[in-house]
Design an enzyme around this catalytic site. Structure first.
Site, mmCIF file in Angstrom:
data_model
loop_
_atom_site.group_PDB
_atom_site.id
_atom_site.type_symbol
_atom_site.label_atom_id
_atom_site.label_comp_id
_atom_site.label_asym_id
_atom_site.label_seq_id
_atom_site.Cartn_x
_atom_site.Cartn_y
_atom_site.Cartn_z
ATOM 1 N N PRO A 273 -2.503 -21.666 2.755
ATOM 2 C CA PRO A 273 -2.289 -19.960 3.189
ATOM 3 C C PRO A 273 -1.786 -19.349 2.344
ATOM 4 C CG PRO A 273 -0.744 -21.463 4.359
ATOM 5 C CD PRO A 273 -1.496 -22.637 3.478
ATOM 6 N N ARG A 275 -1.957 -15.113 2.259
ATOM 7 C CA ARG A 275 -1.684 -14.005 2.950
ATOM 8 C C ARG A 275 -1.128 -14.023 4.477
ATOM 9 N NH1 ARG A 275 -5.204 -9.451 2.236
ATOM 10 N NH2 ARG A 275 -6.596 -10.900 1.205
ATOM 11 N N CYS A 343 -4.354 8.352 -13.427
ATOM 12 C CA CYS A 343 -5.542 9.231 -13.646
ATOM 13 C C CYS A 343 -6.909 8.551 -13.115
ATOM 14 C CB CYS A 343 -5.539 9.621 -15.225
ATOM 15 S SG CYS A 343 -4.030 10.412 -15.794
ATOM 16 N N GLU A 344 -6.946 8.668 -12.085
ATOM 17 C CA GLU A 344 -8.246 8.029 -11.510
ATOM 18 C C GLU A 344 -8.347 8.378 -9.968
ATOM 19 O OE1 GLU A 344 -10.439 5.258 -12.511
ATOM 20 O OE2 GLU A 344 -9.122 4.482 -14.123
HETATM 21 N N1 PLP Z 1 -7.246 -21.071 -1.466
HETATM 22 C C1 PLP Z 1 -7.853 -20.778 -2.364
HETATM 23 C C2 PLP Z 1 -8.753 -21.434 -3.275
HETATM 24 C C3 PLP Z 1 -7.963 -19.333 -2.710
HETATM 25 O O1 PLP Z 1 -8.828 -18.992 -3.716
HETATM 26 C C4 PLP Z 1 -7.527 -18.378 -1.860
HETATM 27 C C5 PLP Z 1 -7.176 -16.957 -2.148
HETATM 28 O O2 PLP Z 1 -8.394 -16.370 -2.531
HETATM 29 C C6 PLP Z 1 -6.199 -18.721 -0.920
HETATM 30 C C7 PLP Z 1 -6.319 -20.318 -0.863
HETATM 31 C C8 PLP Z 1 -5.391 -18.122 -0.202
HETATM 32 O O3 PLP Z 1 -6.178 -17.117 0.531
HETATM 33 P P1 PLP Z 1 -5.349 -16.337 1.749
HETATM 34 O O4 PLP Z 1 -4.352 -15.625 1.018
HETATM 35 O O5 PLP Z 1 -6.476 -15.620 2.426
HETATM 36 O O6 PLP Z 1 -4.737 -17.580 2.795
#
Ligand code: PLP
Length: 414
Positions: A273, A275, A343-344
């Site tokens: 995990p 996010r 500047c976008e």
């Molecule tokens: N594991 C892998 C291989 C990833 O590429 C990612 C994010 O892209 C994650 C875990 C973490 O994902 P999240 O932040 O959605 O939990």
């Protein structure tokens, strides 16, 4: 869930008014709540307590060393995707036996370093990568554990840039090739093919894509004879969080839905995990520079921009934005775009927000703990702001504001 709340009309992070932190460090500024981070980690750990998985925090979500140290101390392993992230893992003394390494493009140097460091396993994304790791391991005289990242071809119902389990994406190995590798595992003399890895995307708010990926994986494994060294199933990350009015599965609901699929599979489980742990644990605080009207359109120009926080620009992501002083955001006003100085035209933090502010007010952008600073840049030669970690009533600077000297320190005038 987070510990950023109004008290007496003032936004607090845990026990400290945000304006007090702003006064000390200025803006733009990222503030993280330690309590939120640790609670999210515990929620996942507790939800899966029956099977005691190895939880490897995904460093890419937020790679600040103090955040990594905090999670490593709490018992997390780390999920890395580059030599730079391995370097960070080493800096915080993460046990290498708790490090898993994904990425579709590991270089020879990165592979070598990870083997030398003795990481737990590589999540391998192609047959040629498998061959390369085998060759490097042979040269180093090592036997190396790998998982095959399976591309299960499932829809993860998220933004297309963060969908990673569909067959048209660059990630993972198709089922046919994975089957061949598993059946011919002995061919790779310096590898122990000991796991299957899945990561189907990010900000996935329902369990059904995970269930579908796992069901496909189970079916895939069932059609194979017993594979000698297969010991692990890494189910990746991807759990969605609340940015606006999403109603994502909780950790408990997630576990309830997928544990039945994991229980009699006979493999130890790994989670990655990112996010879920960090997203709601951070805010970006920015100062209002100008109120602006042009052709009857209203803009609030602030001192943070897409270089500091790219999610709104890159994914059209919604982030709640409120004043750190509640009264100021109560009076509904004509909708405004909240934009930065870059500047976008794609440089915005929020669009169509009914928020009333005066110049010199401060706004908090919520859900900025994950994929905020880790995706930031110096575009427009902008110095990035500091990061602060709050623990109860105390705040700690965990990253300095960059200086102009920092911006040019690797450049050479010829
Ligand atoms: N594991 C892998 C291989 C990833 O590429 C990612 C994010 O892209 C994650 C875990 C973490 O994902 P999240 O932040 O959605 O939990």
């Amino acid at each position: 869930m987070d510990y950023f709340k109004y008290r007496n009309n003032t936004l607090y992070c845990e026990g400290i008014p945000v304006k007090k932190i702003v006064k000390k460090y200025n803006t733009p500024l990222f503030i993280y709540s330690q309590k939120t981070i640790l609670e999210h980690f515990s929620k996942l750990k507790n939800a899966f307590s029956q099977i005691k998985p190895l939880i490897c925090y995904s460093v890419k979500a937020n790679s600040n060393l103090s955040i990594l140290k905090l999670l490593v101390k709490a018992g997390a392993g780390l999920d890395i995707v580059s030599g730079g992230e391995l370097y960070r893992a080493k800096k915080v003394k993460c046990n290498p036996k708790k490090i898993v390494y994904a990425s579709v493009g590991k270089t020879e140097g990165e592979i070598k370093e990870a083997i030398v460091q003795g990481i737990f396993m590589f999540n391998v994304e192609s047959i040629n990568e498998l061959k390369r790791i085998d060759k490097i391991a042979k040269k180093l005289g090592k036997k190396v554990k790998v998982s095959l990242r399976l591309n299960p071809d499932v829809e993860s119902k998220t933004h297309k840039y963060i969908t990673t389990g569909k067959k048209e994406t660059k990630f993972g190995i198709d089922k046919k090739s994975a089957r061949e590798v598993l059946l011919g595992a002995d061919k790779y003399k310096n590898l122990i093919i000991s796991g299957i890895h899945l990561h189907i995307g990010s900000q996935i708010i329902e369990s059904s894509p995970f269930v579908s990926a796992l069901s496909k994986t189970k079916k895939f494994l069932k059609q194979l004879p017993k594979i000698k060294n297969l010991e692990f199933l890494n189910i990746g990350g991807g759990l969605g969080i609340i940015y606006g009015n999403e109603k994502p599965q909780t950790a408990k609901e997630f576990a309830r839905n997928i544990l039945p699929l994991l229980k009699n599979i006979g493999l130890k489980v790994i989670l990655e995990p990112g996010r879920f742990i960090m997203g709601n644990a951070g805010i970006l605080v920015t100062k209002v520079l100008y109120n602006k009207e042009s052709y009857n359109k209203r803009f609030i120009v602030v001192d943070a921009a897409m270089n500091d926080f790219i999610r709104p620009s890159l994914y059209s992501a919604y982030h709640k934005i409120i004043s750190i002083n509640k009264k100021k955001s109560l009076k509904k006003n004509k909708a405004a775009d909240i934009v930065g100085p870059v500047c976008e035209s794609g440089d915005f933090l929020g669009k169509g927000r009914k928020i009333s502010v005066s110049e010199d007010d401060y706004l908090a952008v919520f859900g900025a703990g994950a994929y905020g600073t880790s995706m930031s840049s110096n575009y427009n030669s902008r110095c990035r702001g500091p990061e602060v970690l709050v623990k109860g009533k105390r705040s700690y600077k965990i990253k300095e504001r960059e200086s102009y000297q920092d911006l040019i320190k690797k450049e050479i005038i010829i």
